[in-house]
Design a protein around this motif. Structure first.
Motif, mmCIF file in Angstrom:
data_model
loop_
_atom_site.group_PDB
_atom_site.id
_atom_site.type_symbol
_atom_site.label_atom_id
_atom_site.label_comp_id
_atom_site.label_asym_id
_atom_site.label_seq_id
_atom_site.Cartn_x
_atom_site.Cartn_y
_atom_site.Cartn_z
ATOM 1 N N PRO A 122 31.568 62.037 -4.069
ATOM 2 C CA PRO A 122 31.448 60.885 -4.921
ATOM 3 C C PRO A 122 29.981 60.270 -5.295
ATOM 4 O O PRO A 122 29.231 60.087 -4.031
ATOM 5 N N ASP A 123 29.762 59.714 -6.338
ATOM 6 C CA ASP A 123 28.424 59.192 -6.770
ATOM 7 C C ASP A 123 28.645 57.774 -6.445
ATOM 8 O O ASP A 123 29.673 57.125 -6.385
ATOM 9 N N VAL A 124 27.512 57.188 -6.463
ATOM 10 C CA VAL A 124 27.378 55.683 -5.786
ATOM 11 C C VAL A 124 28.409 54.725 -6.870
ATOM 12 O O VAL A 124 28.954 53.714 -6.491
ATOM 13 N N LEU B 77 25.507 62.442 7.672
ATOM 14 C CA LEU B 77 25.485 61.481 8.815
ATOM 15 C C LEU B 77 24.726 59.873 8.023
ATOM 16 O O LEU B 77 24.827 59.619 6.868
ATOM 17 N N SER B 78 23.897 59.326 8.855
ATOM 18 C CA SER B 78 23.196 58.008 8.328
ATOM 19 C C SER B 78 22.206 58.270 7.451
ATOM 20 O O SER B 78 22.128 57.387 6.655
ATOM 21 N N SER B 79 21.681 59.572 7.193
ATOM 22 C CA SER B 79 20.894 59.691 6.037
ATOM 23 C C SER B 79 21.432 59.469 4.696
ATOM 24 O O SER B 79 20.809 59.123 3.877
ATOM 25 N N ALA B 80 22.915 59.853 4.619
ATOM 26 C CA ALA B 80 23.769 59.751 3.468
ATOM 27 C C ALA B 80 23.886 58.132 3.455
ATOM 28 O O ALA B 80 23.942 57.662 2.289
ATOM 29 N N SER B 81 24.169 57.490 4.466
ATOM 30 C CA SER B 81 24.153 56.029 4.379
ATOM 31 C C SER B 81 23.217 55.289 3.743
ATOM 32 O O SER B 81 23.048 54.514 2.684
ATOM 33 N N PHE B 82 21.899 55.792 4.304
ATOM 34 C CA PHE B 82 20.644 55.364 3.687
ATOM 35 C C PHE B 82 20.380 55.619 2.283
ATOM 36 O O PHE B 82 19.918 54.610 1.399
ATOM 37 N N ALA B 83 20.532 56.678 2.129
ATOM 38 C CA ALA B 83 20.257 57.346 0.573
ATOM 39 C C ALA B 83 21.030 56.807 -0.354
ATOM 40 O O ALA B 83 20.761 56.374 -1.479
ATOM 41 N N ASP C 272 28.298 57.065 4.498
ATOM 42 C CA ASP C 272 28.069 58.474 5.056
ATOM 43 C C ASP C 272 28.953 59.528 4.328
ATOM 44 O O ASP C 272 28.719 60.753 4.538
ATOM 45 N N TRP C 273 29.762 59.215 3.216
ATOM 46 C CA TRP C 273 30.438 59.986 2.704
ATOM 47 C C TRP C 273 30.191 59.931 0.849
ATOM 48 O O TRP C 273 31.088 60.504 0.348
ATOM 49 N N VAL C 274 29.183 59.379 0.698
ATOM 50 C CA VAL C 274 28.702 59.162 -0.551
ATOM 51 C C VAL C 274 27.497 59.771 -1.024
ATOM 52 O O VAL C 274 26.497 59.937 -0.097
ATOM 53 N N GLY C 275 27.099 60.175 -2.295
ATOM 54 C CA GLY C 275 26.140 60.804 -2.874
ATOM 55 C C GLY C 275 25.851 62.172 -2.582
ATOM 56 O O GLY C 275 26.167 62.992 -1.791
ATOM 57 N N LYS C 276 24.781 62.643 -3.367
ATOM 58 C CA LYS C 276 24.403 63.987 -3.195
ATOM 59 C C LYS C 276 23.381 64.478 -2.084
ATOM 60 O O LYS C 276 22.913 65.414 -1.920
ATOM 61 N N GLU C 277 22.890 63.426 -1.256
ATOM 62 C CA GLU C 277 21.794 63.392 -0.366
ATOM 63 C C GLU C 277 22.050 63.159 1.274
ATOM 64 O O GLU C 277 22.835 62.094 1.017
ATOM 65 N N GLY C 278 21.652 64.030 1.982
ATOM 66 C CA GLY C 278 21.674 63.801 3.294
ATOM 67 C C GLY C 278 23.262 63.941 4.169
ATOM 68 O O GLY C 278 24.216 63.786 3.423
ATOM 69 N N VAL D 89 32.228 60.216 13.584
ATOM 70 C CA VAL D 89 30.698 60.482 13.313
ATOM 71 C C VAL D 89 30.513 60.197 11.729
ATOM 72 O O VAL D 89 29.247 59.659 11.674
ATOM 73 N N SER D 90 31.216 61.158 11.098
ATOM 74 C CA SER D 90 30.899 61.224 9.481
ATOM 75 C C SER D 90 32.432 60.873 9.108
ATOM 76 O O SER D 90 33.208 61.564 9.449
ATOM 77 N N ASN D 91 32.359 59.869 7.925
ATOM 78 C CA ASN D 91 33.621 59.798 7.078
ATOM 79 C C ASN D 91 34.096 60.932 6.378
ATOM 80 O O ASN D 91 35.224 61.169 6.315
#
Ligand SMILES: Cc1cc2nc3c(=O)[nH]c(=O)nc-3n(C[C@H](O)[C@H](O)[C@H](O)COP(=O)(O)OP(=O)(O)OC[C@H]3O[C@@H](n4cnc5c(N)ncnc54)[C@H](O)[C@@H]3O)c2cc1C
Length: 430
Positions: free
Chosen positions: A391-393, A412-418, A404-410, A375-377
């Motif tokens: 980790p940051d982008v 699941l898919s919200s992290a992928s989009f953000a 979906d395993w990257v960045g400080k926002e969101g 569901v999420s990495n």
């Protein structure tokens, strides 16, 4: 190695929503973009939808958090989608018995302990009426630590875990960060989660159309096998068809382990070594079911309280089935540590479905078991400081990761989009 292609602005590796969003954002801003997807048949990764006999099967239960990062990026790109918000009557299942509650978490908690008000110091008042708090203060605290400190009734703690399963798909109170989990509950409570008409393929197809209309090249059935730095600081991407391309910028839109494997040891950014080692994927067992009609029209949403089980008739809120038909997702939250047991899990899901929709087998059109879905990495853990620990982008000069395993926002898919949006912004600003 043969067929070296002229230098491109950007190569994107992976055609899930993270890769496609990055491609759409960069291509429409004038960058020359080529995206490589390893699958020969399907684009969209875990967000794709299979259309069978008028039924739209997402890859297990998918609901878009419509006030979160994903929704805003999609709107910005101009992706149109419709659907329905899942809300209303819920059945909580404990000891094999159905307990009817309303859509708000306050009524769920009253099943935990009915003789106490929520207005006291009990932390469950957050669930009774989710409000914005300083979630960052709680990023380093585990779900279990927070429950032990704030919730003194074990039944109520069990229901809060059920709410967290539902909102984050994780089932790991001993490691999950309560800060990011409460933030997700708060975001979901503001407007809710939307089941999408015709499934998540609508998003995939919308992103693909924007990318292609902006001249992005989408190459299927070609897996990136290695990334190497050239003398002129560009990147060479080696592909499974034995060709190679060079690009100024590479964006990896695959999971942490796939990203790790793309580099030789001496060239790999350290952050990928750590991410591949530490990322604990959240997994789920799914049973996707199409019925010619719904035996009990009153029961469209249920959750196990003493077992981590999920049931939802997604077609009750979105166009996912032909007239009279029903598209149902039944699942078990495995979290990061429970191993799937296909011989036991599928009968357990079928038995749960029988409790909620007796006689479903007589009206079965199709059932599709998905025994072990990622569901999420990476679960967001308290030990790594919550969302701030992801980790940051940007991981090296002209090298980015999204997903979906990257960045400080969101989540699941919200992290992928953000993360896709942030990577595109940084690339365009450079
Ligand atoms: C059962 C289930 C339920 C879910 N429910 C929800 C939900 O309700 N709400 C929500 O927001 N999210 C949900 N998700 C999560 C959501 O589906 C994902 O977070 C999102 O789709 C991830 O997109 P992505 O592009 O980051 O990764 P992916 O979809 O995994 O895409 C990665 C792509 O990269 C490709 N690839 C990998 N390596 C290479 C390579 N070397 N070369 C070329 N291509 C490569 C893969 O084939 C794949 O297409 C759910 C997921 C599952 C499985």
């Amino acid at each position: 190695m043969s067929n070296k292609v002229d230098s491109l602005d950007v190569v994107i590796i992976g055609g899930g929503v993270a890769g496609l969003t990055t491609a759409a954002l960069l291509a429409r801003s004038g960058k020359t973009v080529t995206l490589f997807e390893q699958s020969s048949r399907e684009i969209g990764g875990r967000a794709r939808t299979t259309h069978i006999d008028g039924f739209y099967f997402n890859q297990g239960p998918h609901a878009l958090c419509i006030t979160a990062e994903g929704d805003s990026v999609l709107k910005e790109i101009g992706i149109n989608y419709t659907g329905g918000i899942s809300a209303g009557k819920t059945y909580l299942i404990r000891n094999g018995k159905k307990h009817e509650v309303s859509g708000d978490y306050g009524s769920w908690l009253s099943l935990g302990k009915s003789d106490e008000s929520f207005q006291g110091t009990d932390g469950s008042q957050f669930f009774n009426s989710p409000t914005q708090i300083d979630f960052s203060q709680l990023e380093g605290v585990t779900v279990q630590e927070w429950l032990d400190k704030n919730i003194h009734d074990s039944n109520r703690a069990e229901i809060i875990k059920t709410i967290l399963n539902l909102n984050t798909y994780a089932n790991d109170p001993d490691i999950q960060s309560i800060g990011s989990a409460l933030h997700q509950v708060y975001m979901g409570s503001r407007v809710g989660y939307m089941y999408l008409d015709n499934g998540w393929q609508t998003l995939v197809d919308g992103l693909l159309t924007v990318a292609k209309n902006s001249n992005a090249r989408i190459v299927m059935a070609n897996k990136a096998t290695k990334i190497k730095r050239t003398d002129s600081s560009e990147w060479i991407v080696l592909l499974s068809d034995k060709t190679q391309v060079s690009a100024k910028i590479v964006v990896i839109a695959a999971g942490p382990k796939e990203a790790y494997n793309l580099f030789d040891d001496q060239e790999r950014p350290e952050i990928l070594t750590n991410a591949a080692k530490e990322a604990k994927p959240i997994r789920m067992v799914c049973l996707d079911v199409a019925l010619s009609n719904l035996p009990d029209k009153d029961v469209t949403f249920a959750l196990g309280v003493d077992r981590p089980l999920y049931f939802s008739v997604h077609s009750a809120h979105a166009k996912l089935a032909p007239d009279g038909g029903a598209l149902i997702h039944v699942s078990k939250y495995l979290g990061t540590s429970i191993e799937p047991k296909p011989r036991e899990d599928q009968p357990e899901l079928e038995e749960f479905l029988e409790l909620l929709q007796p006689g479903w087998r007589q009206v079965l059109v199709k059932k599709r078991p998905l025994p072990n879905m990622v569901v999420s990495n990476a679960i967001v853990t308290a030990a790594t400081g919550g969302l701030a620990g992801r980790p940051d982008v940007k991981i090296a000069d002209n090298l980015y990761i999204v997903g979906d395993w990257v960045g400080k926002e969101g989540l699941l898919s919200s992290a992928s989009f953000a993360s896709a949006k942030r990577a595109a912004q940084l690339i365009l600003n450079e």
